[in-house]
Scaffold this motif. Structure first.
Motif, mmCIF file in Angstrom:
data_model
loop_
_atom_site.group_PDB
_atom_site.id
_atom_site.type_symbol
_atom_site.label_atom_id
_atom_site.label_comp_id
_atom_site.label_asym_id
_atom_site.label_seq_id
_atom_site.Cartn_x
_atom_site.Cartn_y
_atom_site.Cartn_z
ATOM 1 N N ASN A 2 0.844 -1.196 0.000
ATOM 2 C CA ASN A 2 0.000 0.000 0.000
ATOM 3 C C ASN A 2 0.875 1.241 0.000
ATOM 4 O OD1 ASN A 2 -2.436 -1.371 0.052
ATOM 5 N ND2 ASN A 2 -2.438 -1.518 2.278
ATOM 6 N N ILE A 3 0.782 2.001 -1.063
ATOM 7 C CA ILE A 3 1.518 3.261 -1.164
ATOM 8 C C ILE A 3 0.609 4.354 -0.622
ATOM 9 C CG2 ILE A 3 2.624 4.900 -2.731
ATOM 10 C CD1 ILE A 3 4.061 2.179 -2.498
ATOM 11 N N ASP A 4 1.034 4.999 0.469
ATOM 12 C CA ASP A 4 0.183 6.029 1.054
ATOM 13 C C ASP A 4 0.831 7.409 1.093
ATOM 14 O OD1 ASP A 4 2.046 5.625 3.050
ATOM 15 O OD2 ASP A 4 0.604 4.959 4.548
ATOM 16 N N GLU A 5 2.032 7.520 0.527
ATOM 17 C CA GLU A 5 2.666 8.829 0.433
ATOM 18 C C GLU A 5 3.619 8.856 -0.753
ATOM 19 O OE1 GLU A 5 6.224 9.998 3.010
ATOM 20 O OE2 GLU A 5 5.381 8.338 4.178
ATOM 21 N N VAL A 6 3.922 10.069 -1.181
ATOM 22 C CA VAL A 6 4.876 10.272 -2.266
ATOM 23 C C VAL A 6 5.968 11.203 -1.756
ATOM 24 C CG1 VAL A 6 5.234 11.159 -4.607
ATOM 25 C CG2 VAL A 6 3.094 10.053 -4.042
ATOM 26 N N GLN A 7 7.198 10.857 -2.086
ATOM 27 C CA GLN A 7 8.306 11.757 -1.795
ATOM 28 C C GLN A 7 8.899 12.214 -3.121
ATOM 29 O OE1 GLN A 7 11.152 10.691 1.189
ATOM 30 N NE2 GLN A 7 9.591 9.863 2.561
ATOM 31 N N SER A 50 9.302 1.950 2.705
ATOM 32 C CA SER A 50 8.790 1.094 1.623
ATOM 33 C C SER A 50 7.342 1.398 1.258
ATOM 34 C CB SER A 50 8.931 -0.379 1.998
ATOM 35 O OG SER A 50 8.194 -0.663 3.167
ATOM 36 N N HIS A 51 6.603 2.104 2.110
ATOM 37 C CA HIS A 51 5.213 2.446 1.799
ATOM 38 C C HIS A 51 5.104 3.780 1.055
ATOM 39 C CE1 HIS A 51 4.917 5.567 4.920
ATOM 40 N NE2 HIS A 51 5.721 4.765 5.608
ATOM 41 N N ALA A 52 6.256 4.373 0.707
ATOM 42 C CA ALA A 52 6.264 5.649 -0.009
ATOM 43 C C ALA A 52 6.769 5.441 -1.431
ATOM 44 C CB ALA A 52 7.149 6.658 0.708
ATOM 45 N N LEU A 53 6.170 6.153 -2.353
ATOM 46 C CA LEU A 53 6.642 6.185 -3.735
ATOM 47 C C LEU A 53 7.621 7.337 -3.852
ATOM 48 C CD1 LEU A 53 6.491 5.382 -6.757
ATOM 49 C CD2 LEU A 53 4.604 7.028 -6.958
ATOM 50 N N ALA A 54 8.819 7.057 -4.327
ATOM 51 C CA ALA A 54 9.806 8.105 -4.564
ATOM 52 C C ALA A 54 9.744 8.509 -6.033
ATOM 53 C CB ALA A 54 11.203 7.618 -4.215
ATOM 54 N N HIS A 77 18.490 6.704 0.834
ATOM 55 C CA HIS A 77 18.421 5.246 0.918
ATOM 56 C C HIS A 77 16.969 4.818 1.080
ATOM 57 C CE1 HIS A 77 22.741 4.704 1.142
ATOM 58 N NE2 HIS A 77 22.754 5.779 1.915
ATOM 59 N N ALA A 78 16.720 3.578 0.721
ATOM 60 C CA ALA A 78 15.381 3.023 0.853
ATOM 61 C C ALA A 78 15.487 1.554 1.214
ATOM 62 C CB ALA A 78 14.608 3.194 -0.449
ATOM 63 N N ASP A 79 14.401 1.046 1.752
ATOM 64 C CA ASP A 79 14.311 -0.371 2.054
ATOM 65 C C ASP A 79 13.249 -0.964 1.148
ATOM 66 O OD1 ASP A 79 14.620 -2.841 3.218
ATOM 67 O OD2 ASP A 79 13.344 -2.377 4.928
ATOM 68 N N GLY A 80 13.535 -0.910 -0.161
ATOM 69 C CA GLY A 80 12.608 -1.461 -1.126
ATOM 70 C C GLY A 80 11.517 -0.508 -1.573
ATOM 71 N N ALA A 81 11.691 0.779 -1.349
ATOM 72 C CA ALA A 81 10.675 1.755 -1.782
ATOM 73 C C ALA A 81 10.626 1.804 -3.308
ATOM 74 C CB ALA A 81 10.995 3.140 -1.237
ATOM 75 N N PRO A 82 9.424 1.798 -3.869
ATOM 76 C CA PRO A 82 9.310 1.925 -5.330
ATOM 77 C C PRO A 82 9.730 3.328 -5.762
ATOM 78 C CG PRO A 82 7.146 2.016 -4.314
ATOM 79 C CD PRO A 82 8.118 1.704 -3.226
ATOM 80 N N ARG A 104 22.156 3.730 -9.835
ATOM 81 C CA ARG A 104 22.532 4.361 -8.560
ATOM 82 C C ARG A 104 21.452 4.101 -7.511
ATOM 83 N NH1 ARG A 104 25.154 8.859 -6.158
ATOM 84 N NH2 ARG A 104 26.895 8.238 -7.463
ATOM 85 N N LEU A 105 20.207 4.315 -7.890
ATOM 86 C CA LEU A 105 19.119 4.175 -6.925
ATOM 87 C C LEU A 105 18.907 2.721 -6.509
ATOM 88 C CD1 LEU A 105 16.838 6.884 -8.453
ATOM 89 C CD2 LEU A 105 17.993 6.984 -6.242
ATOM 90 N N GLU A 106 19.107 1.785 -7.418
ATOM 91 C CA GLU A 106 19.019 0.367 -7.050
ATOM 92 C C GLU A 106 20.056 0.028 -5.983
ATOM 93 O OE1 GLU A 106 17.275 -1.993 -10.930
ATOM 94 O OE2 GLU A 106 19.414 -1.516 -10.904
ATOM 95 N N LYS A 107 21.270 0.547 -6.125
ATOM 96 C CA LYS A 107 22.328 0.290 -5.149
ATOM 97 C C LYS A 107 21.980 0.877 -3.787
ATOM 98 C CE LYS A 107 26.061 0.038 -8.492
ATOM 99 N NZ LYS A 107 27.245 0.708 -9.050
ATOM 100 N N GLN A 108 21.105 1.874 -3.777
ATOM 101 C CA GLN A 108 20.741 2.540 -2.529
ATOM 102 C C GLN A 108 19.419 2.020 -1.967
ATOM 103 O OE1 GLN A 108 22.943 6.405 -4.281
ATOM 104 N NE2 GLN A 108 21.249 6.887 -2.990
ATOM 105 N N GLY A 109 18.932 0.903 -2.518
ATOM 106 C CA GLY A 109 17.764 0.234 -1.938
ATOM 107 C C GLY A 109 16.427 0.549 -2.561
ATOM 108 N N PHE A 110 16.396 1.372 -3.592
ATOM 109 C CA PHE A 110 15.138 1.678 -4.266
ATOM 110 C C PHE A 110 14.814 0.579 -5.280
ATOM 111 C CE2 PHE A 110 16.675 5.754 -2.811
ATOM 112 C CZ PHE A 110 15.523 6.434 -2.409
ATOM 113 N N VAL A 111 13.530 0.440 -5.605
ATOM 114 C CA VAL A 111 13.098 -0.494 -6.629
ATOM 115 C C VAL A 111 12.445 0.321 -7.737
ATOM 116 C CG1 VAL A 111 11.612 -2.453 -7.165
ATOM 117 C CG2 VAL A 111 12.701 -2.298 -4.908
ATOM 118 N N PRO A 112 13.200 0.615 -8.796
ATOM 119 C CA PRO A 112 12.621 1.395 -9.892
ATOM 120 C C PRO A 112 11.463 0.638 -10.549
ATOM 121 C CG PRO A 112 15.010 1.436 -10.007
ATOM 122 C CD PRO A 112 14.631 0.391 -8.985
#
Length: 115
Positions: A2-7, A50-54, A77-82, A104-112
């Motif tokens: 569930n994505i409930d916020e956007v950054q 992880s509940h936020a969309l970057a 950094h992210a813990d699997g944030a989309p 770069r973002l994948e290495k920092q924990g984001f999931v494009p």
């Protein structure tokens, strides 16, 4: 998930990347939005949950992500944030900029999920 916020994370010396990012954020329909502007200074250590969309927007210079943008993104950094990764360019092709941003973002924990 569930994505409930956007950054919205931008580096935008001419405000174009910021405007593009704001349009994407508006299109999500999510009302909880936080903004991080890396244009004038780094944001320091920042963890995107992880509940936020970057939504990350940066300009392209010479076919690459602006070097200062990459430098200022280091402490994100992210813990699997989309993540939606956006590169904005003018009169030249974006060449490898999109790939640079995604890697770069994948290495920092984001999931494009879109680019």
């Amino acid at each position: 998930m569930n994505i409930d916020e956007v950054q919205l994370i931008t580096f935008s010396p001419t405000c174009t990347s910021k405007q593009v990012g704001e349009a994407i954020v508006h299109g999500t329909g999510i009302s909880s939005v936080s903004k991080v502007d890396l244009t004038l200074e780094a944001a320091g250590k920042r963890e995107v949950p992880s509940h936020a969309l970057a939504v990350i927007t940066v300009p392209v210079y010479g076919g690459h992500v602006a070097p200062l943008a990459l430098e200022r993104m280091k402490e994100l950094h992210a813990d699997g944030a989309p993540a939606v990764v956006v590169v904005v360019y003018g009169n030249r092709a974006y060449e490898d900029a999109l790939l640079e941003g995604v890697e770069r973002l994948e290495k920092q924990g984001f999931v494009p999920i879109a680019a």
